[in-house]
Structure formats: structure tokens, C-alpha cells
Motif scaffolding. Structure first.
Motif: not given
Length: 216
Positions: A119-124, A173-174
Motif C-alpha cells: 500500500x503506497x502513498x507519496x508526494x508527488x 484504494x482510499x
């Protein structure tokens, strides 16, 4: 007949969906320099959903890999304090490159989890989420970008980045869908883990002037 018992639990490691035992969460480059150029969403929206991810991962014992870029070089500051406060004991892995997957320490941390669902989230969105997602997909990982916890330098860059990773096989996903997938059944003993996050999340959305909602 009233239903008050959960369905039998599927194999938590082999389940095709996300479970607390088969996934790892990685958060990449939530640093002031990155936030300052985001225009596809707001910092409030990003932080709300990243904090929710952190709380859900903590509640369900999902390992977290936290990474930054350019801190040791003296170019950038570290992870935003609001996120670090949610992850006591989780060390930042600093890098020089924009693609976290090319950093050996980052790769080692993901591999050490022993989990193939990331599960991944990052900026940008279009760089720090996209590049490692594409590499991990190519190496046999299942990758789940968290759409409401990321942002791009423009709406079009954010949108095109998701089109690119979806075409490669990523499964967006959210934050709250992540928690629901981990929890899976309201009759389970650990369902209060999600309830507690939701009881904070929806009032906080309303307080911030974001879309409202409600929890069970």
C-alpha cells in the motif's frame, strides 16, 4: 434469523484482498518542499488521509516503511511532524534519488516485511508514488496507491499518473477503504479499531470543511 457472528475468516496471508497479515504500508516524501507545490488537492485532505493510514496501520499491526529524500544532503526537511507523531519508533529512510525503489535501504525494508502487497502513498503522485509503483509491479508485487492521500503539481499530472500506474496493474484504494478491507467484518473483535478511526475521521473532515460522512 439474526446475524451476529462473523463469517469464517479467510487465510490472512493468502487472501486476495488486503489483510493485516499480508500487506505493508509505505509513505514516501511527505516533506514541506513537496507539499508546497501540490495543486491537485489540499494539504488538509492529504494529511487527514495519511494520518488515517497511519492510525489504521498501527491499530492492525501493519508494518510501515517511511522514506524521505534529500535530508542528508541538506536540501530538504524531514517528514511532516503530523505524520511522524503517528509513527513513533518508525525510522525515516533517506534517499538521494526520486525513485524510492532504487534505494537499497528502502528496497530492503519492503523485502524484510515478507509481504507482496504494498500500500503506497507519496508526494508527488506523478513521481514519488508512480516510479516505485511501476518498478514493484514489474518485480511481482501487488501495489495499492492510496488516491486520497497523494497529490500532484497539477490536477492533470495527478490524473495521468494514476492512469499510468493503473495501466501497469496498480489497484488504487482510499484511506477508509484500506481500513474497511483490513477490518472486513463488523462482528469481529477487532472491528472497533476501524470504528475508532472513523469516529475521528468524519468529524475531522467536517471540521476541515471537507466532504462529510458518518461512522457506524
Amino acid at each position: 434469523m439474526a446475524k451476529t457472528e462473523p463469517e469464517p475468516m479467510r487465510d490472512q496471508q493468502q487472501d486476495r484482498l488486503l489483510t493485516p497479515q499480508n500487506c505493508v504500508l509505505t509513505l514516501i516524501d511527505y516533506q514541506p518542499e513537496q507539499y508546497s507545490t501540490i495543486t491537485s488537492t489540499t494539504r488538509d485532505e492529504i494529511d487527514l488521509n495519511v494520518v488515517a493510514l497511519c492510525r489504521l496501520a498501527t491499530a492492525y499491526d501493519v508494518p510501515v516503511v517511511l522514506s524521505t529524500v534529500g535530508v542528508d544532503l541538506g536540501v530538504n526537511e524531514g517528514t511532516a511532524q503530523v505524520i511522524k507523531d503517528e509513527l513513533p519508533g518508525v525510522e525515516e529512510i533517506d534517499r538521494t534519488g526520486v525513485n524510492a525503489w532504487e534505494d537499497p535501504d528502502f528496497r530492503a525494508a519492503i523485502e524484510a516485511s515478507g509481504r507482496k502487497k504494498v500500500v503506497i502513498a507519496g508526494l508527488w503522485t506523478e513521481v514519488c508514488m508512480t516510479f516505485p509503483t511501476l518498478d514493484m509491479l514489474a518485480e511481482g508485487y501487488e501495489v495499492y496507491p492510496v488516491a486520497d492521500a497523494v497529490g500532484g503539481i497539477s490536477p492533470v499530472s495527478h490524473q495521468r499518473a494514476f492512469e499510468r500506474v493503473i495501466a501497469a496493474g496498480a489497484q488504487p484504494i482510499t484511506a477508509i477503504s484500506f481500513g474497511s478491507e483490513l477490518m472486513r467484518n463488523w462482528a469481529r473483535e477487532d472491528s472497533d479499531n476501524l470504528r475508532q478511526v472513523m469516529r475521528w475521521y468524519f468529524p475531522e473532515r467536517q471540521r476541515l470543511g471537507l466532504d462529510g460522512g458518518g461512522a457506524r
